[in-house]
Scaffold this motif. Structure first.
Motif, short mmCIF file in Angstrom:
data_model
loop_
_atom_site.label_atom_id
_atom_site.label_comp_id
_atom_site.label_asym_id
_atom_site.label_seq_id
_atom_site.Cartn_x
_atom_site.Cartn_y
_atom_site.Cartn_z
N MET A 249 0.84 -1.19 0.00
CA MET A 249 0.00 0.00 0.00
C MET A 249 0.88 1.24 0.00
O MET A 249 1.84 1.33 0.76
N GLU A 250 0.55 2.21 -0.85
CA GLU A 250 1.28 3.46 -0.91
C GLU A 250 0.68 4.44 0.09
O GLU A 250 -0.51 4.76 0.03
N ILE A 251 1.48 4.92 1.05
CA ILE A 251 0.95 5.81 2.08
C ILE A 251 0.70 7.20 1.51
O ILE A 251 -0.37 7.78 1.68
N VAL A 252 1.72 7.75 0.85
CA VAL A 252 1.59 9.07 0.25
C VAL A 252 1.95 8.97 -1.22
O VAL A 252 3.01 8.46 -1.59
N ASN A 253 1.05 9.43 -2.08
CA ASN A 253 1.28 9.41 -3.52
C ASN A 253 2.56 10.15 -3.86
O ASN A 253 2.84 11.23 -3.33
N ASN A 254 3.37 9.59 -4.78
CA ASN A 254 4.64 10.21 -5.14
C ASN A 254 4.47 11.62 -5.67
O ASN A 254 5.29 12.51 -5.38
N ALA A 255 3.43 11.85 -6.43
CA ALA A 255 3.17 13.19 -6.96
C ALA A 255 2.87 14.18 -5.83
O ALA A 255 3.30 15.34 -5.87
N ILE A 256 2.16 13.69 -4.81
CA ILE A 256 1.86 14.53 -3.65
C ILE A 256 3.14 14.83 -2.87
O ILE A 256 3.36 15.95 -2.39
N GLU A 257 4.01 13.81 -2.72
CA GLU A 257 5.30 14.01 -2.06
C GLU A 257 6.10 15.10 -2.76
O GLU A 257 6.67 16.00 -2.13
N GLN A 258 6.15 15.02 -4.10
CA GLN A 258 6.90 16.00 -4.87
C GLN A 258 6.28 17.39 -4.77
O GLN A 258 6.99 18.40 -4.69
N TYR A 259 4.96 17.43 -4.73
CA TYR A 259 4.25 18.71 -4.60
C TYR A 259 4.56 19.32 -3.23
O TYR A 259 4.82 20.53 -3.12
N ALA A 260 4.53 18.50 -2.18
CA ALA A 260 4.83 18.97 -0.83
C ALA A 260 6.25 19.51 -0.75
O ALA A 260 6.50 20.55 -0.12
N GLU A 261 7.17 18.82 -1.39
CA GLU A 261 8.57 19.27 -1.38
C GLU A 261 8.70 20.61 -2.10
O GLU A 261 9.45 21.50 -1.65
N LYS A 262 7.95 20.79 -3.19
CA LYS A 262 8.01 22.03 -3.96
C LYS A 262 7.60 23.23 -3.12
O LYS A 262 8.14 24.33 -3.28
N PHE A 263 6.66 23.03 -2.22
CA PHE A 263 6.14 24.13 -1.42
C PHE A 263 6.63 24.09 0.03
O PHE A 263 6.01 24.67 0.92
N THR A 264 7.72 23.38 0.24
CA THR A 264 8.42 23.38 1.53
C THR A 264 9.73 24.12 1.35
O THR A 264 10.40 23.96 0.32
N THR A 265 10.09 24.94 2.33
CA THR A 265 11.37 25.65 2.25
C THR A 265 12.49 24.67 1.94
O THR A 265 12.60 23.61 2.57
N ALA A 266 13.33 25.02 0.98
CA ALA A 266 14.42 24.14 0.58
C ALA A 266 15.40 23.96 1.72
O ALA A 266 15.64 24.88 2.51
N GLN A 267 15.98 22.77 1.80
CA GLN A 267 16.98 22.56 2.84
C GLN A 267 18.21 23.41 2.54
O GLN A 267 18.50 23.71 1.38
N PRO A 268 18.93 23.84 3.56
CA PRO A 268 20.08 24.72 3.34
C PRO A 268 21.18 24.05 2.53
O PRO A 268 21.30 22.82 2.51
N ASP A 269 22.00 24.87 1.89
CA ASP A 269 23.05 24.36 1.00
C ASP A 269 24.02 23.43 1.73
O ASP A 269 24.50 22.45 1.14
N TRP A 270 24.32 23.73 3.00
CA TRP A 270 25.29 22.92 3.73
C TRP A 270 24.77 21.52 4.03
O TRP A 270 25.55 20.59 4.27
N LEU A 271 23.44 21.35 4.00
CA LEU A 271 22.86 20.05 4.31
C LEU A 271 22.74 19.16 3.07
O LEU A 271 22.72 17.94 3.17
N GLN A 272 22.69 19.79 1.91
CA GLN A 272 22.50 19.05 0.66
C GLN A 272 23.55 17.96 0.43
O GLN A 272 23.21 16.85 0.02
N PRO A 273 24.85 18.23 0.69
CA PRO A 273 25.85 17.17 0.47
C PRO A 273 25.63 15.93 1.32
O PRO A 273 25.91 14.81 0.88
N VAL A 274 25.13 16.11 2.54
CA VAL A 274 24.85 14.96 3.41
C VAL A 274 23.73 14.12 2.81
O VAL A 274 23.82 12.89 2.74
N PHE A 275 22.70 14.80 2.34
CA PHE A 275 21.55 14.14 1.72
C PHE A 275 21.99 13.40 0.45
O PHE A 275 21.67 12.23 0.25
N ASP A 276 22.76 14.09 -0.39
CA ASP A 276 23.19 13.51 -1.67
C ASP A 276 24.13 12.33 -1.46
O ASP A 276 23.99 11.29 -2.14
N ALA A 277 25.09 12.47 -0.56
CA ALA A 277 26.06 11.41 -0.34
C ALA A 277 25.40 10.16 0.21
O ALA A 277 25.73 9.03 -0.18
#
Length: 212
Positions: free
Chosen positions: A1-29
């Motif tokens: 069962m899918e809890i949250v639709n992927n399109a909804i997840e992406q929409y929520a991310e679009k309208f959420t303040t972006a994570q700071p630049d210093w945090l992005q490398p941790v997420f990416d790595a």
């Protein structure tokens, strides 16, 4: 069962303040190098943890389950200048990665990483917690809760992750030890008169618990 639709997840991310630049490398790595990267908080969840921490402005934060350090860094963003975040990780390899990420952050001196079994380490920490994040082995959630609750300040907040456990908690009959343990934990908290709580359907489920 899918809890949250992927399109909804992406929409929520679009309208959420972006994570700071210093945090992005941790997420990416973590996504690039870790075979279990799905265990890391999503960007929206990470910003929620940061948002809540900044509202509370905690002096003492406890995290149970460090992984690569992403969620700890989000939680650290609201720390008071003299605050401390204590995080516990069982796996030495993940702890090594997390420590590197902490050392590269502005909270290097405020984040204290403990390696070992949380059930042994929690009783040794002599602090009163403003904010606790539980995101470790699911079968021990109730034990973690009972260990930390007496040390949580009045009106302090506990956040428990994965409380929907991939939607398995609503399956009948319940299957698997993790789904059974999480469902039992949810029931345990719901029946605890010392707290009140709200279960949010964010990603894999977040249970917000406030000590009365």
């Amino acid at each position: 069962m899918e809890i949250v639709n992927n399109a909804i997840e992406q929409y929520a991310e679009k309208f959420t303040t972006a994570q700071p630049d210093w945090l992005q490398p941790v997420f990416d790595a973590t996504n690039r190098l870790h075979p279990h990267a799905h265990m890391m908080s999503s960007k929206v969840q990470g910003q929620f943890l940061s948002f809540l921490s900044n509202i509370i402005q905690p002096t003492y934060v406890l995290e149970i389950g460090t992984f690569t350090g992403y969620s700890a860094l989000c939680l650290a963003s609201g720390l008071k200048d003299d605050g401390q975040l204590h995080t516990i990780e069982l796996r030495e390899e993940d702890a090594k990665t997390a420590q590197q990420n902490f050392s590269n952050s502005k909270w290097a001196k405020q984040i204290h990483l403990h390696i070992g079994n949380a059930l042994d380490i929690i009783p040794s920490l002599p602090y009163e917690w403003d904010l606790v994040f539980i995101d470790a082995d699911k079968t021990s959630y109730t034990q973690y809760y009972e260990l930390v609750l007496p040390k949580v300040k009045k009106n302090g907040v506990i956040i428990a992750d994965n409380v929907l456990f991939h939607a398995q908690v609503v399956e009948q009959p319940l299957k698997g030890k993790n789904a059974k343990a999480i469902h039992a934990f949810n029931e345990w908290v719901a029946n605890d008169a010392k707290t009140h709580q709200v279960l949010l359907t964010v990603r894999d489920g977040l249970l917000l618990i406030q000590k009365l």
